[in-house]
Write an enzyme that holds these catalytic residues in place. Sequence first.
Site, PDB file in Angstrom:
ATOM      1  N   ASP A 157      28.325  19.907  -3.073  1.00  0.00           N
ATOM      2  CA  ASP A 157      27.585  20.822  -3.936  1.00  0.00           C
ATOM      3  C   ASP A 157      28.372  21.677  -4.791  1.00  0.00           C
ATOM      4  O   ASP A 157      29.629  21.678  -4.722  1.00  0.00           O
ATOM      5  CB  ASP A 157      26.868  22.080  -3.101  1.00  0.00           C
ATOM      6  CG  ASP A 157      25.602  21.712  -2.479  1.00  0.00           C
ATOM      7  OD1 ASP A 157      25.212  20.335  -2.534  1.00  0.00           O
ATOM      8  OD2 ASP A 157      25.137  22.435  -1.673  1.00  0.00           O
ATOM      9  N   ARG A 212      24.818  14.394  -8.426  1.00  0.00           N
ATOM     10  CA  ARG A 212      23.594  14.965  -8.505  1.00  0.00           C
ATOM     11  C   ARG A 212      23.436  16.029  -9.863  1.00  0.00           C
ATOM     12  O   ARG A 212      24.808  16.510  -9.943  1.00  0.00           O
ATOM     13  CB  ARG A 212      23.497  15.934  -7.157  1.00  0.00           C
ATOM     14  CG  ARG A 212      22.128  16.939  -7.449  1.00  0.00           C
ATOM     15  CD  ARG A 212      21.996  18.020  -6.357  1.00  0.00           C
ATOM     16  NE  ARG A 212      21.958  17.566  -4.894  1.00  0.00           N
ATOM     17  CZ  ARG A 212      22.663  18.139  -4.080  1.00  0.00           C
ATOM     18  NH1 ARG A 212      23.301  19.411  -4.405  1.00  0.00           N
ATOM     19  NH2 ARG A 212      22.550  17.589  -2.643  1.00  0.00           N
TER      20      ARG A 212
HETATM   21  C1  LIG Z   1      18.316  19.049  -4.699  1.00  0.00           C
HETATM   22  C2  LIG Z   1      18.973  20.310  -5.423  1.00  0.00           C
HETATM   23  C3  LIG Z   1      20.243  20.464  -5.178  1.00  0.00           C
HETATM   24  C4  LIG Z   1      20.836  21.559  -5.843  1.00  0.00           C
HETATM   25  N1  LIG Z   1      22.140  21.932  -5.832  1.00  0.00           N
HETATM   26  C5  LIG Z   1      22.842  22.769  -6.414  1.00  0.00           C
HETATM   27  C6  LIG Z   1      24.339  22.763  -6.830  1.00  0.00           C
HETATM   28  O1  LIG Z   1      24.878  22.256  -6.023  1.00  0.00           O
HETATM   29  N2  LIG Z   1      24.644  23.650  -7.565  1.00  0.00           N
HETATM   30  C7  LIG Z   1      23.926  24.440  -8.440  1.00  0.00           C
HETATM   31  O2  LIG Z   1      24.382  25.243  -9.165  1.00  0.00           O
HETATM   32  N3  LIG Z   1      22.452  24.542  -8.225  1.00  0.00           N
HETATM   33  C8  LIG Z   1      22.000  23.475  -7.554  1.00  0.00           C
HETATM   34  N4  LIG Z   1      20.778  23.667  -7.698  1.00  0.00           N
HETATM   35  C9  LIG Z   1      19.791  24.343  -8.361  1.00  0.00           C
HETATM   36  C10 LIG Z   1      19.504  24.245  -9.798  1.00  0.00           C
HETATM   37  O3  LIG Z   1      20.904  24.114 -10.405  1.00  0.00           O
HETATM   38  C11 LIG Z   1      18.611  24.891 -10.527  1.00  0.00           C
HETATM   39  O4  LIG Z   1      18.971  26.182 -10.235  1.00  0.00           O
HETATM   40  C12 LIG Z   1      17.247  24.932  -9.700  1.00  0.00           C
HETATM   41  O5  LIG Z   1      16.879  23.576  -9.218  1.00  0.00           O
HETATM   42  C13 LIG Z   1      16.038  25.272 -10.789  1.00  0.00           C
HETATM   43  O6  LIG Z   1      16.148  24.412 -11.977  1.00  0.00           O
HETATM   44  P1  LIG Z   1      14.892  23.499 -12.524  1.00  0.00           P
HETATM   45  O7  LIG Z   1      15.574  22.312 -12.765  1.00  0.00           O
HETATM   46  O8  LIG Z   1      13.811  23.163 -11.083  1.00  0.00           O
HETATM   47  O9  LIG Z   1      14.436  24.184 -13.736  1.00  0.00           O
HETATM   48  P2  LIG Z   1      13.739  25.592 -13.948  1.00  0.00           P
HETATM   49  O10 LIG Z   1      13.569  25.734 -15.399  1.00  0.00           O
HETATM   50  O11 LIG Z   1      14.647  26.709 -13.277  1.00  0.00           O
HETATM   51  O12 LIG Z   1      12.246  25.345 -13.147  1.00  0.00           O
HETATM   52  C14 LIG Z   1      11.291  24.636 -13.292  1.00  0.00           C
HETATM   53  C15 LIG Z   1      10.048  25.035 -12.485  1.00  0.00           C
HETATM   54  O13 LIG Z   1      10.302  24.846 -11.218  1.00  0.00           O
HETATM   55  C16 LIG Z   1      10.112  25.988 -10.465  1.00  0.00           C
HETATM   56  N5  LIG Z   1      11.060  26.520  -9.532  1.00  0.00           N
HETATM   57  C17 LIG Z   1      12.430  26.111  -9.690  1.00  0.00           C
HETATM   58  N6  LIG Z   1      13.253  26.678  -8.980  1.00  0.00           N
HETATM   59  C18 LIG Z   1      12.235  27.570  -7.914  1.00  0.00           C
HETATM   60  C19 LIG Z   1      12.598  28.016  -6.838  1.00  0.00           C
HETATM   61  N7  LIG Z   1      13.763  28.414  -6.460  1.00  0.00           N
HETATM   62  N8  LIG Z   1      11.317  28.828  -6.221  1.00  0.00           N
HETATM   63  C20 LIG Z   1       9.895  28.346  -6.586  1.00  0.00           C
HETATM   64  N9  LIG Z   1       9.815  27.800  -7.667  1.00  0.00           N
HETATM   65  C21 LIG Z   1      10.845  27.120  -8.559  1.00  0.00           C
HETATM   66  C22 LIG Z   1       9.246  26.833 -11.239  1.00  0.00           C
HETATM   67  O14 LIG Z   1       7.972  26.959 -11.213  1.00  0.00           O
HETATM   68  C23 LIG Z   1       9.885  26.502 -12.620  1.00  0.00           C
HETATM   69  O15 LIG Z   1       8.800  27.156 -13.685  1.00  0.00           O
HETATM   70  C24 LIG Z   1      20.007  22.299  -6.918  1.00  0.00           C
HETATM   71  C25 LIG Z   1      18.542  21.897  -7.299  1.00  0.00           C
HETATM   72  C26 LIG Z   1      18.143  20.878  -6.579  1.00  0.00           C
HETATM   73  C27 LIG Z   1      16.669  20.693  -6.784  1.00  0.00           C
END
Ligand SMILES: Cc1cc2nc3c(=O)[nH]c(=O)nc-3n(C[C@H](O)[C@H](O)[C@H](O)COP(=O)(O)OP(=O)(O)OC[C@H]3O[C@@H](n4cnc5c(N)ncnc54)[C@H](O)[C@@H]3O)c2cc1C
Length: 303
Positions: A123, A179
Amino acid sequence: MFNKFIAAILPYFPKKFIWIFSKSYISGETIEDAMRVSKDLNGSGMKVTLDVLGEFIKTLDEAEQNKNDYLNLIDVTFKSGVDGNFSVKPTSFGMLIDEEICYKHIRDIVMKAATYNGFIRIDMEDSPCTDKEIKLFRRLKTEFPGNVGLVVQAYLKRTLNDIKGMADLNSEKNPLSFRLCKGIYIESEAISFKKYEEINQHFLEDLEFMLKNKIHVGIATHDKPLIDGAYKLLEKYKVPKNLYEFQMLYGVAPRLRESVVNDGHTMRVYVPFGEKWFGYSTRRLKENPKMASHIIKAIFYKG
Ligand SMILES: Cc1cc2nc3c(=O)[nH]c(=O)nc-3n(C[C@H](O)[C@H](O)[C@H](O)COP(=O)(O)OP(=O)(O)OC[C@H]3O[C@@H](n4cnc5c(N)ncnc54)[C@H](O)[C@@H]3O)c2cc1C
């Protein structure tokens, strides 16, 4: 405003209270919980990546304990027949205390996974960790070319250059495996994009570079416009199924997740578990304060 206020004060609430909210995002405290949830997801046609909660440790004893937890998790997962890999946060293994010890711990974990032909995803944490985590990945990828991958964050201005800088590690036999996510930490404007449109534009640029160059990518997002953008790029480059998958966090956007699976794409769900669920939960809440309202609802529903 109200949600933001609640999210800010939540870390001071009793743990039992936070659990009411957290249980939708965390599979449980024990390995058994994680296996149960993983098998359910596998049964619905999804793969998992398992994460033992426990970042930013203070002592090297905790690092050793975290390593042992992962070694045990790997054995249990493969013996249970779960279709999954593992995600590790280097700060849980002492990266900010002693980089070499952290490297040795994660090396032991990758070596263990390799005995099952398994895979470890490193990560990406906040920006003081970026160079260190790339260096760690480089060392491990050289030694275990098919068993380790890294996360990159589209919100960092440096990311496309970082990806290009690792291109020497890509090969047809053992492609680089990233990722790609937006990034979860609060970073300064000097080094990160802040606007939704800017982050999405760079996410798709990074993704296009990877797909064009036959780099394996886990497209980690719950953002529908990004998923649609990814679909277009997958079509444009006729990307074979073995070079990409979608990834989502456990408990987030289950309907969208199902639609991606129904569209015929591989989906991997990030399944966190462990006793240290409290820090993870409060971080998720700060990221998405809207979720605070669920806690309030839960109180009323539970009387
Ligand atoms: C499998 C996976 C691994 C990840 N690993 C890392 C990592 O190693 N390092 C890192 O910095 N980040 C990591 N992340 C987090 C990532 O960086 C984002 O902060 C997170 O995924 C939200 O971004 P989004 O692309 O979903 O878009 P956004 O624009 O933030 O969200 C899109 C929509 O998804 C929904 N949503 C998003 N997040 C949430 C939540 N937590 N709870 C409820 N609804 C939500 C909301 O409805 C929002 O409108 C990971 C995410 C995923 C999916």
